[in-house]
Design an enzyme around this catalytic site. Structure first.
Site, PDB file in Angstrom:
ATOM      1  N   ASP A 109       0.847  -0.795  -0.030  1.00 51.40           N
ATOM      2  CA  ASP A 109       0.050  -0.100   0.064  1.00 51.40           C
ATOM      3  C   ASP A 109       1.072   0.878  -0.471  1.00 51.40           C
ATOM      4  OD1 ASP A 109      -3.685   0.699   0.845  1.00 51.40           O
ATOM      5  OD2 ASP A 109      -2.100   1.851   1.924  1.00 51.40           O
ATOM      6  N   GLU A 133       0.297  -5.504  -3.977  1.00 49.71           N
ATOM      7  CA  GLU A 133      -0.759  -4.924  -2.847  1.00 49.71           C
ATOM      8  C   GLU A 133      -0.463  -3.158  -3.106  1.00 49.71           C
ATOM      9  OE1 GLU A 133      -4.786  -4.276  -3.776  1.00 49.71           O
ATOM     10  OE2 GLU A 133      -3.413  -5.829  -5.773  1.00 49.71           O
ATOM     11  N   HIS A 273      -6.837  -6.814  -1.193  1.00 53.99           N
ATOM     12  CA  HIS A 273      -5.742  -5.812  -0.914  1.00 53.99           C
ATOM     13  C   HIS A 273      -4.890  -6.313   0.326  1.00 53.99           C
ATOM     14  CE1 HIS A 273      -3.827  -2.295  -0.848  1.00 53.99           C
ATOM     15  NE2 HIS A 273      -4.116  -1.210   0.547  1.00 53.99           N
TER      16      HIS A 273
END
Length: 300
Positions: A109, A133, A273
């Protein structure tokens, strides 16, 4: 069947950075393996992955400013917790921790943008990068899954304040909605704890989606992401791409783009995610193998 531990990994430590206390985990000895979380999580995200790396190096996981057990910024408001401000705090913490010259980065992220940025600035100090992700290129709204597109467009509108600061949507809806399994109450409470107070304590969870490089805005973040991706798509730095199936932000054309990066190994694990909450054993084992190969190639 994977056992999902609920207890945090290691013992939290604290350092003062620019007058604020920042929390981090720092366990083991040797060359550093640095785990960096994004929004709205903390070092808690890595609790079931870090044990797989024990004995392979010094395991470091920091809580971003305003997140996890790190202090909040005051005064706070719409201009706080930008990418640039988060970077200043994190990079100062990493500098203070003296990570050495053989760093392996494990990124997710917004932690990926921060880690890719740092690696681009310290190319001779990074031995390899594992990522999942991640923010690998500027995006368009068409790249976003329809199920969450409206929510993220809302965050970037005047409705973002009530959504995030009052209703805690990022923690209460986005986080559990991007995990295949159902988190226990104890796990959710670990993620809720930094944002239990409404209002500005939750500002980081709103500033992050407003900083996402989408349709050319914000321009400074788009430029930064283009800068590090231009390096990543040509460098022979060893990479481990942990692909999530079905995934959320690395799908479609973006997944195809990432697969063009050189000197890269890929594995696929179940996850949306927050893949660490669905496939920690597979991720931990893959990163451990990646690190062993890096250390062996370096004669360590």
């Amino acid at each position: 069947m994977t056992a999902f531990g609920v207890e945090p990994y290691g013992q939290p430590k604290y350092l003062e950075i620019a007058g604020k206390r920042m929390a981090y985990i720092d366990e083991g000895k040797g060359d550093a393996i640095v785990f960096q979380h994004g929004n709205p999580t903390s070092s808690y995200l890595w609790r079931n992955i870090m044990p797989h790396l024990e004995g392979l190096g010094r395991l470091v996981a920091c809580d971003l400013i305003g997140m996890g057990a790190s202090d909040k910024l005051s005064p706070s408001g719409p201009d706080r917790y930008s990418y640039g401000e988060q970077r200043d705090f994190l990079f100062a913490l990493w500098d203070t921790l003296d990570l050495g010259d053989h760093v392996v980065l494990v990124l997710h992220d917004w932690g990926s943008a921060l880690g890719f940025d740092w690696a681009n600035q310290h190319r001779d100090r990074v031995q390899g990068i594992a990522f999942m992700e991640a923010i690998v290129t500027p995006m368009t709204w068409a790249d976003w899954p329809p199920a969450v597109r409206g929510v993220f467009q809302g965050f970037r509108s005047p409705q973002g304040e009530p959504m995030a600061l009052e209703h805690n949507i990022f923690v209460e809806r986005v986080l559990p909605g991007a995990i295949l399994r159902q988190l226990s109450d104890e796990e959710m409470n670990h993620y809720r704890r930094p944002f239990v107070n409404g209002g500005e304590d939750r500002r980081p969870t709103l500033s992050w989606p407003r900083n996402l490089p989408i349709d050319g805005e914000p321009a400074e973040v788009v430029a930064l992401v283009n800068e590090y991706r231009s390096w990543l798509e040509e460098t022979d730095m060893p990479k481990l791409f942990i692909n999530a199936e079905p995934g959320a932000i690395i799908t479609g054309r973006i997944r195809d783009y990432v697969r063009s990066w050189p000197n890269q190994t890929e594995i696929t694990v179940p996850g949306v995610h927050f893949v660490q909450e669905d496939s920690p054993e597979e991720i931990g084992a893959a990163i451990a193998q990646f690190v062993r190969q890096l250390r062996s190639a370096a004669g360590v």
